[in-house]
Design a protein around this motif. Structure first.
Motif, short mmCIF file in Angstrom:
data_model
loop_
_atom_site.label_atom_id
_atom_site.label_comp_id
_atom_site.label_asym_id
_atom_site.label_seq_id
_atom_site.Cartn_x
_atom_site.Cartn_y
_atom_site.Cartn_z
N LEU A 11 3.19 -4.92 -7.16
CA LEU A 11 3.39 -3.57 -7.66
C LEU A 11 3.97 -2.70 -6.55
O LEU A 11 3.46 -2.66 -5.43
CB LEU A 11 2.08 -2.97 -8.15
CG LEU A 11 1.45 -3.73 -9.33
CD1 LEU A 11 0.06 -3.23 -9.62
CD2 LEU A 11 2.33 -3.60 -10.56
N VAL A 12 5.07 -2.02 -6.89
CA VAL A 12 5.73 -1.11 -5.97
C VAL A 12 5.78 0.26 -6.65
O VAL A 12 6.37 0.37 -7.73
CB VAL A 12 7.15 -1.60 -5.61
CG1 VAL A 12 7.83 -0.63 -4.66
CG2 VAL A 12 7.09 -3.00 -5.00
N TYR A 13 5.14 1.22 -6.07
CA TYR A 13 5.00 2.55 -6.68
C TYR A 13 4.47 2.44 -8.10
O TYR A 13 4.92 3.13 -9.01
CB TYR A 13 6.31 3.33 -6.64
CG TYR A 13 6.75 3.66 -5.23
CD1 TYR A 13 6.11 4.66 -4.51
CD2 TYR A 13 7.78 2.95 -4.62
CE1 TYR A 13 6.50 4.96 -3.21
CE2 TYR A 13 8.17 3.24 -3.33
CZ TYR A 13 7.52 4.25 -2.63
OH TYR A 13 7.91 4.54 -1.35
N GLY A 14 3.52 1.52 -8.31
CA GLY A 14 2.85 1.36 -9.59
C GLY A 14 3.60 0.56 -10.63
O GLY A 14 3.10 0.32 -11.72
N ASN B 72 -3.54 4.99 -1.20
CA ASN B 72 -2.51 5.37 -0.23
C ASN B 72 -1.51 4.26 0.04
O ASN B 72 -0.80 4.30 1.04
CB ASN B 72 -3.17 5.82 1.09
CG ASN B 72 -4.00 7.05 0.89
OD1 ASN B 72 -3.58 7.99 0.21
ND2 ASN B 72 -5.19 7.07 1.45
N ARG B 73 -1.45 3.28 -0.86
CA ARG B 73 -0.52 2.15 -0.69
C ARG B 73 0.61 2.27 -1.70
O ARG B 73 0.37 2.55 -2.87
CB ARG B 73 -1.23 0.82 -0.91
CG ARG B 73 -2.33 0.56 0.11
CD ARG B 73 -2.52 -0.91 0.33
NE ARG B 73 -1.33 -1.53 0.85
CZ ARG B 73 -0.98 -1.52 2.14
NH1 ARG B 73 -1.70 -0.90 3.02
NH2 ARG B 73 0.11 -2.13 2.53
N ASN B 74 1.82 2.00 -1.26
CA ASN B 74 2.97 1.98 -2.16
C ASN B 74 3.19 0.60 -2.76
O ASN B 74 3.72 0.47 -3.85
CB ASN B 74 4.25 2.40 -1.43
CG ASN B 74 4.17 3.81 -0.92
OD1 ASN B 74 3.57 4.67 -1.54
ND2 ASN B 74 4.77 4.05 0.23
N THR B 75 2.78 -0.43 -2.02
CA THR B 75 3.03 -1.82 -2.42
C THR B 75 1.76 -2.64 -2.23
O THR B 75 1.11 -2.55 -1.19
CB THR B 75 4.16 -2.43 -1.57
OG1 THR B 75 5.33 -1.63 -1.70
CG2 THR B 75 4.48 -3.84 -2.01
N TYR B 76 1.42 -3.44 -3.25
CA TYR B 76 0.29 -4.36 -3.15
C TYR B 76 0.40 -5.38 -4.28
O TYR B 76 1.24 -5.25 -5.18
CB TYR B 76 -1.05 -3.62 -3.23
CG TYR B 76 -1.25 -2.79 -4.47
CD1 TYR B 76 -1.85 -3.32 -5.61
CD2 TYR B 76 -0.84 -1.46 -4.51
CE1 TYR B 76 -2.02 -2.56 -6.75
CE2 TYR B 76 -1.01 -0.69 -5.65
CZ TYR B 76 -1.60 -1.25 -6.76
OH TYR B 76 -1.76 -0.50 -7.88
N PHE B 77 -0.43 -6.40 -4.23
CA PHE B 77 -0.44 -7.45 -5.24
C PHE B 77 -1.71 -7.32 -6.08
O PHE B 77 -2.80 -7.13 -5.54
CB PHE B 77 -0.40 -8.84 -4.58
CG PHE B 77 0.94 -9.14 -3.96
CD1 PHE B 77 1.87 -9.90 -4.66
CD2 PHE B 77 1.27 -8.66 -2.72
CE1 PHE B 77 3.10 -10.18 -4.10
CE2 PHE B 77 2.51 -8.93 -2.16
CZ PHE B 77 3.43 -9.68 -2.85
N ARG B 78 -1.54 -7.44 -7.41
CA ARG B 78 -2.68 -7.40 -8.34
C ARG B 78 -2.77 -8.78 -8.99
O ARG B 78 -1.79 -9.28 -9.55
CB ARG B 78 -2.43 -6.33 -9.40
CG ARG B 78 -3.52 -6.27 -10.44
CD ARG B 78 -3.38 -5.09 -11.35
NE ARG B 78 -2.19 -5.21 -12.19
CZ ARG B 78 -1.79 -4.26 -13.04
NH1 ARG B 78 -2.46 -3.13 -13.13
NH2 ARG B 78 -0.72 -4.44 -13.76
N ALA B 79 -3.94 -9.39 -8.91
CA ALA B 79 -4.12 -10.77 -9.37
C ALA B 79 -5.23 -10.87 -10.41
O ALA B 79 -6.23 -10.17 -10.32
CB ALA B 79 -4.45 -11.67 -8.18
#
Length: 98
Positions: free
Chosen positions: A54-57, A33-40
């Motif tokens: 990542l914004v909208y994947g 349910n998140r549009n924006t997050y960080f993948r590390a």
């Protein structure tokens, strides 16, 4: 065959120094349910080697890091949209500005 890295996910980061200080860990189910997050991704020594916002994947911001044998940051590549910046870092891990 190379193995896909085990990613960790975060809400945001704090500070202005590199490598980014990621905060607010997220579990994979929380990403739905998140549009924006960080993948590390981290190396075997636990050092952050890449991070994507990542914004909208889709990646909006990408950082890739390389380290010296002593663990200090040696090089960073930062991509924001279509612009890419690369720089070396001094022995303290601070970017060397030309």
């Amino acid at each position: 065959m190379t193995q896909e890295p085990a990613y960790r996910y975060f809400l945001t980061y704090s500070g202005v120094r590199l490598p980014l200080n990621l905060v607010g860990p997220l579990e994979p189910p929380e990403l739905e349910n998140r549009n924006t997050y960080f993948r590390a991704a981290y190396d075997p020594e636990g050092r952050l080697v890449s991070v994507e916002k990542l914004v909208y994947g889709e990646p909006e911001l990408v950082h890739v890091y390389r380290y010296r044998a002593d663990g200090t940051l040696a090089h960073a590549r930062v991509t924001l949209g279509d612009e890419e910046t690369e720089f070396a870092c001094d022995e303290a891990g601070a970017p060397i500005r030309a």
